[in-house]
Design an enzyme around this catalytic site. Structure first.
Site, short mmCIF file in Angstrom:
data_model
loop_
_atom_site.label_atom_id
_atom_site.label_comp_id
_atom_site.label_asym_id
_atom_site.label_seq_id
_atom_site.Cartn_x
_atom_site.Cartn_y
_atom_site.Cartn_z
N ARG A 118 0.87 -1.17 0.00
CA ARG A 118 0.00 0.00 0.00
C ARG A 118 0.91 1.22 0.00
O ARG A 118 2.04 1.15 0.51
CB ARG A 118 -0.82 -0.01 1.29
CG ARG A 118 -1.82 1.11 1.40
CD ARG A 118 -2.19 1.34 2.85
NE ARG A 118 -1.00 1.71 3.61
CZ ARG A 118 -0.94 1.72 4.92
NH1 ARG A 118 -1.96 1.36 5.64
NH2 ARG A 118 0.17 2.07 5.54
N HIS A 583 -10.73 12.43 16.78
CA HIS A 583 -10.90 11.01 16.48
C HIS A 583 -10.57 10.17 17.72
O HIS A 583 -11.35 9.30 18.12
CB HIS A 583 -9.98 10.64 15.31
CG HIS A 583 -9.89 9.19 14.97
ND1 HIS A 583 -10.54 8.63 13.90
CD2 HIS A 583 -9.20 8.17 15.56
CE1 HIS A 583 -10.26 7.34 13.84
NE2 HIS A 583 -9.45 7.03 14.85
N GLU A 584 -9.44 10.46 18.36
CA GLU A 584 -9.03 9.66 19.52
C GLU A 584 -9.99 9.89 20.70
O GLU A 584 -10.33 8.95 21.41
CB GLU A 584 -7.59 9.97 19.92
CG GLU A 584 -6.54 9.68 18.85
CD GLU A 584 -6.60 8.27 18.27
OE1 GLU A 584 -7.15 7.37 18.93
OE2 GLU A 584 -6.13 8.09 17.13
N HIS A 587 -13.05 7.87 20.21
CA HIS A 587 -12.88 6.44 20.46
C HIS A 587 -13.36 6.06 21.87
O HIS A 587 -13.80 4.93 22.10
CB HIS A 587 -11.42 6.01 20.31
CG HIS A 587 -11.09 5.50 18.94
ND1 HIS A 587 -11.88 4.58 18.27
CD2 HIS A 587 -10.04 5.77 18.11
CE1 HIS A 587 -11.33 4.32 17.09
NE2 HIS A 587 -10.22 5.03 16.97
N GLU A 646 -14.00 2.85 14.14
CA GLU A 646 -13.15 3.83 13.46
C GLU A 646 -13.98 4.87 12.72
O GLU A 646 -13.64 6.05 12.70
CB GLU A 646 -12.20 3.12 12.49
CG GLU A 646 -11.15 2.27 13.16
CD GLU A 646 -10.22 3.07 14.07
OE1 GLU A 646 -10.00 4.27 13.79
OE2 GLU A 646 -9.74 2.50 15.05
N ASP A 650 -13.95 8.84 13.22
CA ASP A 650 -13.68 9.79 12.13
C ASP A 650 -14.76 10.86 12.06
O ASP A 650 -14.48 12.06 11.92
CB ASP A 650 -13.65 9.07 10.78
CG ASP A 650 -12.29 8.42 10.52
OD1 ASP A 650 -11.32 8.72 11.23
OD2 ASP A 650 -12.22 7.60 9.57
N HIS A 711 -10.07 -0.33 10.05
CA HIS A 711 -10.17 1.03 9.49
C HIS A 711 -10.72 0.93 8.07
O HIS A 711 -10.32 0.05 7.32
CB HIS A 711 -8.80 1.69 9.43
CG HIS A 711 -8.11 1.79 10.76
ND1 HIS A 711 -7.44 0.75 11.33
CD2 HIS A 711 -7.99 2.82 11.63
CE1 HIS A 711 -6.94 1.12 12.50
NE2 HIS A 711 -7.27 2.38 12.70
N ARG A 717 -12.80 6.96 4.25
CA ARG A 717 -12.71 7.77 5.48
C ARG A 717 -13.02 9.22 5.12
O ARG A 717 -13.63 9.94 5.90
CB ARG A 717 -11.31 7.65 6.10
CG ARG A 717 -11.01 6.26 6.59
CD ARG A 717 -9.67 6.16 7.30
NE ARG A 717 -9.74 6.65 8.68
CZ ARG A 717 -8.89 6.32 9.64
NH1 ARG A 717 -7.88 5.51 9.38
NH2 ARG A 717 -9.01 6.79 10.86
ZN LIG Z 1 -8.95 5.08 15.38
#
Ligand SMILES: [Zn+2]
Length: 749
Positions: A118, A583-584, A587, A646, A650, A711, A717
């Site tokens: 990737r 984002h974190e 979570h 995830e 996001d 993810h 995303r």
């Molecule tokens: Zn994450």
């Protein structure tokens, strides 16, 4: 449990098994006869990009200087503008496909290197980080503390290609008797070993000494319901998709043949084939007995606490006579003894129930063949080229890669992941500016406030749950850059005091590293959880949330452009690291994180009605992402359940960070436009966010990761979270009929 912003190789690294390009161990991609170093396609690509960027930057500086005579210029602005312009394709309508608009330029200019499965903005940053590490690990510095010298010795042993070549398969052959041999690769196993073979001894040995969990994943970790304590866990092994590939069979056959030939034993193809057939069928049976990955994400379902006495009553396996004996066998190495009263969390009782009938179909020779194979396959990377090359067909089949990363790169990454504190120290001293910290603290506090004030507008939540959510958000601890401990020589030296590397013995160094790491993990059983300890090294391009610590972590490696720069426009920082912060934080409130309370304990703080509403709103996200079809994976749809956490993170992250940026502008006034790019700062916020996800996959890897990665691919995303966010449509004047403005949108946080 912790979630990371982008853990691509999590599945493989966790198992310590077959690891793709550059994550672990040795490789040799340069033929010995070629003396002059040749540019790899990656290097050519990077050089081309650097040249193009240079031209654009010079043009922008000239343009900006002529337009703004007399006004002071932000020194980073032309660089930011050049990067953004280079990556985007302004011919695409942003309201039609924002990913194409933001990343079209990037996609046209970048080709996946032969060594990669990737290629993305992240991979480029990781490559650059590895270059920095190469520099510091190769530096001769006799004044360094012993820990740093050890890191350099480990790197040296890993890059010592000629010696590794000379030693051939010998280091592995020497160690095999210690794991009771690999039956297929020796003669007379049944008489020499089989007659006194006990499953618990064999499994325990691979676990306690070599850190390889086989058949049963037995480990020490935080107790989910009492996050200050450690407890024994028993779970199924994590298996990758390898058992489905013909290439896997080939890999095993080639290694078995090599070892037998090296030992001067007869190589009987049909006997080998027959035995390998049974090993593969056993692994298939085990993989079928493990729960699907979605189930593994639910911490409440996973938590089954009992003591060893209960395990002996309920889960006696025919081949494993006594769990207390088994546990003592493993814990012996760290001088811990346990009784029947010792608590255990069994993550998958169903698996243990099924294991008996599976194993009954096989002989002890088959079972041991399988167990030692898992060890052997994880170790061939530390041997000569003939051994390492056996992995190639499998790597091609799973990742689509045709050659391995440069030796220095694999070695820099290997040393970094195994001595993260020492390498982190070298990295931050070289490449990290401490003054990023204040600005990060400020951003975290603003984004956290936005998260909390948004709770008031969420009509689906009742007040009781809302209050607990706010309390949890306030209690989130933050970690920025690196742990101060790594700057303390005494701490560092003590951390690695048991290691004694030899620059000539790479293979033995790998074994020593896993043995020490395993001992450290096992010792924790009798220690409290140290929540001050960092859960990651500093030289890491990623960010993390730990549910059991209620902690967000931003290592030094991610605090760089495009995510963050003290000098770059705030709109870009908010679109970059700001979104990561949100984002974190989110979570902590996704489908998994929401089960933990403000102290990191698995405890339900939700009212039943709020839980029900949360699940309803989550379903919307599951369906939305589950209807994205991914061309690179033969048009398969994403797995909306697997990627739910995830995706929730996001969606929350982009919203909170955007609002925090709006608040910033209200307080400090609008920012100066960026030179040469005809976009306002709201638009730039979204553009920088999207460009973090520019990237592409090899089809083999796309097919693999759609099943295993929690993810969503970068493209989705971007599309998923922006389609759900009306401020995006407003910033680009998108109309209701545009693809980026779907009729139905989803929102949880
Ligand atoms: Zn994450």
């Amino acid at each position: 449990m912790f979630s990371c912003f982008f853990c691509f190789f999590a599945l493989f690294l966790a198992a310590g098994e077959l690891v793709p390009e550059g994550q672990l161990s040795m490789a040799d991609s340069t033929p010995k006869s070629v003396k002059k170093p040749r540019w790899t396609s990656l290097e050519i690509g990077l050089i081309t990009i650097v040249c193009l960027l240079f031209i654009v930057i010079v043009a922008l500086i000239i343009l900006f200087a002529t337009q703004n005579s007399g006004e002071s210029m932000d020194p980073v602005a032309p660089f930011s503008a050049a990067r953004l312009l280079e990556n985007m394709d302004s011919k695409v309508d942003p309201c039609n496909n924002f990913y194409e608009y933001a990343c079209g330029g990037w996609l046209k200019k970048n080709i996946i290197p032969e060594t990669s499965s990737r290629y993305s903005t992240f991979d480029i940053l990781r490559h650059e980080l590895a270059v920095e590490l190469k520099g510091v690990l190769e530096r001769q510095d006799s004044s360094s503390s012993s820990a740093l010298i050890k890191a350099r010795t480990l790197y040296k042993s890993c890059t010592n290609e000629s010696l590794i070549e000379q030693r051939g398969g010998m280091p592995l052959l020497t160690v095999l008797p210690d794991v009771l041999e690999w039956p297929i690769a020796t003669d007379n196993w049944d008489t020499n070993y089989g007659s006194k073979w006990r499953a618990e001894d064999a499994i325990a040995r691979l676990n306690e000494k070599y850190g390889k969990p086989v058949l049963i994943n037995y480990f020490i970790s935080t107790d989910d319901r009492d996050s200050n304590s450690h407890i024994i866990h028993v779970s199924p092994p994590s298996l990758s998709q390898t058992h489905v590939c013909d290439a896997y069979e080939q890999f095993m056959t080639d290694v078995a043949k090599l070892i037998r030939a090296d030992r001067g034993l007869e190589v009987n193809e049909s006997l080998i084939k027959e035995e390998i057939g049974r090993i593969i069928s056993l692994e298939q049976d085990i993989a079928n007995a493990t729960d699907t990955s979605e189930d593994r994400n639910n911490p409440v379902l996973l938590y089954n606490k009992m003591d060893l006495g209960d395990m002996n009553l309920n889960f006696t396996l025919d081949f494993l006579l006594n769990w207390t004996h088994f546990t003592n066998k493993i814990m012996e190495t760290v001088n811990i003894t346990v009784s029947e009263k010792e608590d255990v969390i069994v993550y998958a009782p169903n698996y243990l129930r099924k294991l008996n009938s599976i194993l009954a179909k096989y002989t002890i020779r088959d079972i041991h063949n399988y167990m030692v194979w898992r060890f052997v396959m994880s170790m061939v990377g530390g041997l000569s080229k003939a051994y390492r090359d056996t992995r190639k067909p499998l790597q091609k089949a799973i990742y689509g890669t045709t050659s391995e990363a440069a030796v220095w790169q694999q070695c820099a990454n290997f040393v970094n992941s195994n001595m993260e504190y020492a390498v982190g120290r070298l990295y931050v001293e070289e490449a990290f500016s401490k003054d990023s910290k204040n600005m990060m603290e400020e951003m975290i506090s603003e984004i956290r406030e936005v998260f909390i004030s948004n709770l008031d507008h969420l009509s689906w939540m009742d007040d009781e749950t809302r209050m607990s959510a706010a309390e949890k958000a306030r209690a989130i601890q933050e970690r920025i850059g690196y742990s101060e401990n790594i700057m303390d020589d005494k701490y560092l030296n003590q951390e690695y005091q048991e290691l004694n590397y030899n620059a000539d013995e790479y293979f033995e160094n790998i074994l020593q590293t896993s043995e020490m790491a395993q001992k450290k993990r096992l010792k924790k059983l009798r220690l409290n959880v140290n929540k001050d300890e960092w859960i990651t090294g500093a030289a890491v391009v990623n960010a993390f949330y730990s549910a059991s610590r209620n902690q967000i972590v931003f290592p030094a490696g991610i605090l760089q452009p495009p995510f963050f720069d003290k000098g770059q426009a705030r709109s870009l920082n908010y679109g970059g690291i700001g979104m990561v912060i949100g984002h974190e934080i989110t979570h902590g409130f996704d489908d998994s994180g929401r089960n933990y309370d403000k102290d990191g304990d698995l405890k339900d703080w939700w009212t039943p009605s709020s839980t029900q509403e949360f699940q309803e709103l989550s379903k919307c996200i599951v369906n939305q992402y589950g209807s994205f079809s991914w061309d690179l994976a033969n048009g398969q749809n994403l797995n909306g359940n697997l990627t739910l956490g995830e995706n929730i993170a996001d969606n929350g992250g982009i919203r909170q960070s955007y609002q925090a940026y709006q608040n910033y502008v209200k307080k400090h006034g609008p920012e100066k436009p960026l030179p040469g790019i005809d976009l306002n700062h709201e638009q730039l916020f979204f553009l920088n966010f999207a460009q973090i996800w520019c990237g592409t996959y090899r089809p083999e890897n796309a097919v693999n990761s759609i099943k295993t990665d929690d993810h969503s691919p970068g493209e989705f995303r971007v599309l998923g979270s922006l389609q759900n966010f009306p401020e995006f449509a407003k910033a680009f004047n998108c109309k209701p009929q545009n693809a980026m403005v779907p009729k139905k949108t989803c929102r949880v946080w």
